[in-house]
Design a protein around this motif. Structure first.
Motif, PDB file in Angstrom:
ATOM      1  N   UNK A  33       0.847  -1.183   0.000  1.00 16.16           N
ATOM      2  CA  UNK A  33       0.000   0.000   0.000  1.00 16.16           C
ATOM      3  C   UNK A  33       0.886   1.238   0.000  1.00 16.16           C
ATOM      4  N   UNK A  34       0.340   2.356  -0.513  1.00 15.88           N
ATOM      5  CA  UNK A  34       1.143   3.562  -0.603  1.00 15.88           C
ATOM      6  C   UNK A  34       0.361   4.755  -0.074  1.00 15.88           C
ATOM      7  N   UNK A  84      -1.389   6.855  -1.461  1.00 11.49           N
ATOM      8  CA  UNK A  84      -2.672   7.094  -2.122  1.00 11.49           C
ATOM      9  C   UNK A  84      -3.675   5.989  -1.826  1.00 11.49           C
ATOM     10  N   UNK A  85      -3.395   5.158  -0.827  1.00 14.65           N
ATOM     11  CA  UNK A  85      -4.263   4.016  -0.511  1.00 14.65           C
ATOM     12  C   UNK A  85      -4.762   4.128   0.931  1.00 14.65           C
ATOM     13  N   UNK A  86      -5.793   4.924   1.178  1.00  4.04           N
ATOM     14  CA  UNK A  86      -6.248   5.145   2.555  1.00  4.04           C
ATOM     15  C   UNK A  86      -6.920   3.906   3.150  1.00  4.04           C
ATOM     16  N   UNK A  87      -6.629   3.678   4.418  1.00  2.21           N
ATOM     17  CA  UNK A  87      -7.192   2.542   5.149  1.00  2.21           C
ATOM     18  C   UNK A  87      -7.882   3.039   6.413  1.00  2.21           C
ATOM     19  N   UNK A  88      -8.805   2.208   6.926  1.00  4.46           N
ATOM     20  CA  UNK A  88      -9.386   2.413   8.250  1.00  4.46           C
ATOM     21  C   UNK A  88      -9.060   1.201   9.105  1.00  4.46           C
ATOM     22  N   UNK A  89      -8.664   1.443  10.344  1.00  2.00           N
ATOM     23  CA  UNK A  89      -8.441   0.370  11.311  1.00  2.00           C
ATOM     24  C   UNK A  89      -9.463   0.523  12.427  1.00  2.00           C
ATOM     25  N   UNK A  90     -10.293  -0.484  12.608  1.00  2.00           N
ATOM     26  CA  UNK A  90     -11.299  -0.482  13.665  1.00  2.00           C
ATOM     27  C   UNK A  90     -10.720  -1.246  14.853  1.00  2.00           C
ATOM     28  N   UNK A  91     -10.670  -0.594  16.009  1.00  2.00           N
ATOM     29  CA  UNK A  91     -10.002  -1.134  17.188  1.00  2.00           C
ATOM     30  C   UNK A  91     -11.028  -1.324  18.302  1.00  2.00           C
ATOM     31  N   UNK A  92     -11.086  -2.544  18.840  1.00  2.00           N
ATOM     32  CA  UNK A  92     -12.091  -2.855  19.866  1.00  2.00           C
ATOM     33  C   UNK A  92     -11.843  -2.100  21.163  1.00  2.00           C
ATOM     34  N   UNK A  93     -10.634  -2.119  21.652  1.00  2.00           N
ATOM     35  CA  UNK A  93     -10.311  -1.518  22.950  1.00  2.00           C
ATOM     36  C   UNK A  93      -9.534  -0.220  22.732  1.00  2.00           C
ATOM     37  N   UNK A 111       1.324   5.288   4.613  1.00  2.00           N
ATOM     38  CA  UNK A 111      -0.068   4.969   4.257  1.00  2.00           C
ATOM     39  C   UNK A 111      -1.002   5.703   5.219  1.00  2.00           C
ATOM     40  N   UNK A 112      -1.958   6.468   4.719  1.00  2.00           N
ATOM     41  CA  UNK A 112      -2.902   7.142   5.620  1.00  2.00           C
ATOM     42  C   UNK A 112      -3.868   6.134   6.246  1.00  2.00           C
ATOM     43  N   UNK A 113      -3.876   6.075   7.565  1.00  2.00           N
ATOM     44  CA  UNK A 113      -4.744   5.145   8.289  1.00  2.00           C
ATOM     45  C   UNK A 113      -5.577   5.926   9.292  1.00  2.00           C
ATOM     46  N   UNK A 114      -6.889   5.797   9.208  1.00  2.00           N
ATOM     47  CA  UNK A 114      -7.805   6.382  10.173  1.00  2.00           C
ATOM     48  C   UNK A 114      -8.139   5.315  11.209  1.00  2.00           C
ATOM     49  N   UNK A 115      -7.775   5.548  12.458  1.00  2.00           N
ATOM     50  CA  UNK A 115      -8.005   4.576  13.534  1.00  2.00           C
ATOM     51  C   UNK A 115      -9.293   4.951  14.263  1.00  2.00           C
ATOM     52  N   UNK A 116     -10.237   4.020  14.280  1.00  2.00           N
ATOM     53  CA  UNK A 116     -11.561   4.262  14.836  1.00  2.00           C
ATOM     54  C   UNK A 116     -11.866   3.270  15.949  1.00  2.00           C
ATOM     55  N   UNK A 117     -12.671   3.701  16.906  1.00  2.00           N
ATOM     56  CA  UNK A 117     -13.092   2.854  18.022  1.00  2.00           C
ATOM     57  C   UNK A 117     -14.355   2.105  17.620  1.00  2.00           C
TER      58      UNK A 117
END
Length: 306
Positions: A252-253, A255-264, A282-288
């Motif tokens: 991934x580079x 220009x390949x945005x990701x989301x990471x869903x985190x339980x805790x 890599x742009x990663x949006x970390x969400x609860x």
């Protein structure tokens, strides 16, 4: 951070998603997502097309369209509709009826966010009830194949079901992961109605892959119960397997945005550090958010462009 009002003023803005606590906007293109972002200030996601966009409201649905692309979203309070199964059925009935009469009727990608996704035991688990209702509402609309999808639990006080989708006037190409059993073929232990989604979808004419929610699942079984680092490693292996299955180069580079869903919430910093090390730039949006299986701690979805 992008400015919401400036983005909405642009001709080609198809949709805007607010992962934070800003005030709601009346614009049909806007959705305040029920997931908390660990970023400060909170993040906006903006979809744009190279064409003028029209938008409107149809019953409980909000929609926008332009250039052969369609965004549609629905929010329903379970307290008004009788629980997760009945609410999912109503949401998908309305989406099916609306999208089915549009030129942009090829649904490529769907996101589902619901409250308390893991609550309940056995077939009474809320996610399994949601899967039954979703199938009831879809009917035979996806008889030729399911879209890519994500289903995540939010922590909002209101038992809100949010469903939104991206559709097109051209079909995409479904992609499966050879390391995993296709979701609609899961054995009975995962519910009377299996999940209904493709692992990824190649978008028409865009040289892009829409990646479904991907976690540490091998075959049909969850791997590395309660081991965050091992689950992250397995998830990355699954993401690379999807890229290979789609005929794309590895990695991934920027220009390949990701989301990471985190339980805790306490794991958010660790997840962010891990992904920065393994996917630099890599742009990663970390969400609860809660993963649909209680033993899974993290899930990743997103986009990969050629």
């Amino acid at each position: 951070m992008a400015d919401a009002e400036a983005a909405l003023a642009e001709t080609g803005t198809l949709a805007l998603f607010d992962f934070g606590a800003r005030a709601r906007r009346d614009d049909p293109r806007c959705l305040q997502v029920a997931l908390e972002s660990f970023d400060a200030p909170s993040t906006l996601e903006i979809w744009q097309v190279d064409a003028p966009v029209e938008s409107g409201v149809a019953g409980d649905l909000r929609w926008s369209a332009g250039g052969g692309w369609l965004y549609a979203a629905i929010e329903l309070d379970e307290r008004d509709h009788g629980g997760p199964q009945a609410t999912a059925a109503r949401a998908y009935e309305q989406l099916r009826a609306f999208v089915g009469q549009r030129a942009e009727h090829h649904v490529l990608r769907i996101w589902n966010y619901m409250a308390a996704i893991n609550q309940g035991e056995g077939d009474a688990e809320r996610y399994k009830q949601f899967c039954i209702g979703r199938a009831e509402g879809m009917g035979d609309f996806f008889a030729e194949g399911f879209p890519a999808a994500t289903a995540i639990g939010h922590h909002g006080e209101v038992p809100l079901l949010q469903v939104y989708l991206l559709a097109c006037d051209q079909p995409g190409q479904r992609v499966e992961n050879p390391r995993q059993v296709s979701a609609w073929r899961y054995p009975r232990q995962y519910g009377s109605t299996p999940p209904s989604f493709a692992r990824a979808m190649s978008l028409p004419a865009l040289d892009a892959l829409a990646i479904s929610g991907t976690a540490a699942v091998v075959g049909h079984a969850s791997a590395h119960h309660d081991d965050l680092d091992a689950q992250l490693e397995e998830t990355l292996v699954n993401l690379e397997a999807l890229l290979a299955s789609a005929g794309m180069s590895a990695g991934f580079d920027t220009q390949s945005p990701l989301k990471a869903y985190v339980r805790h919430g306490v794991d958010a910093a660790r997840v962010n550090d891990f992904l920065q090390q393994r996917l630099p730039g890599v742009p990663v949006l970390v969400l609860h958010g809660d993963i649909c299986r209680g033993e899974l701690l993290v899930e990743i979805d997103g986009w990969r462009y050629v």
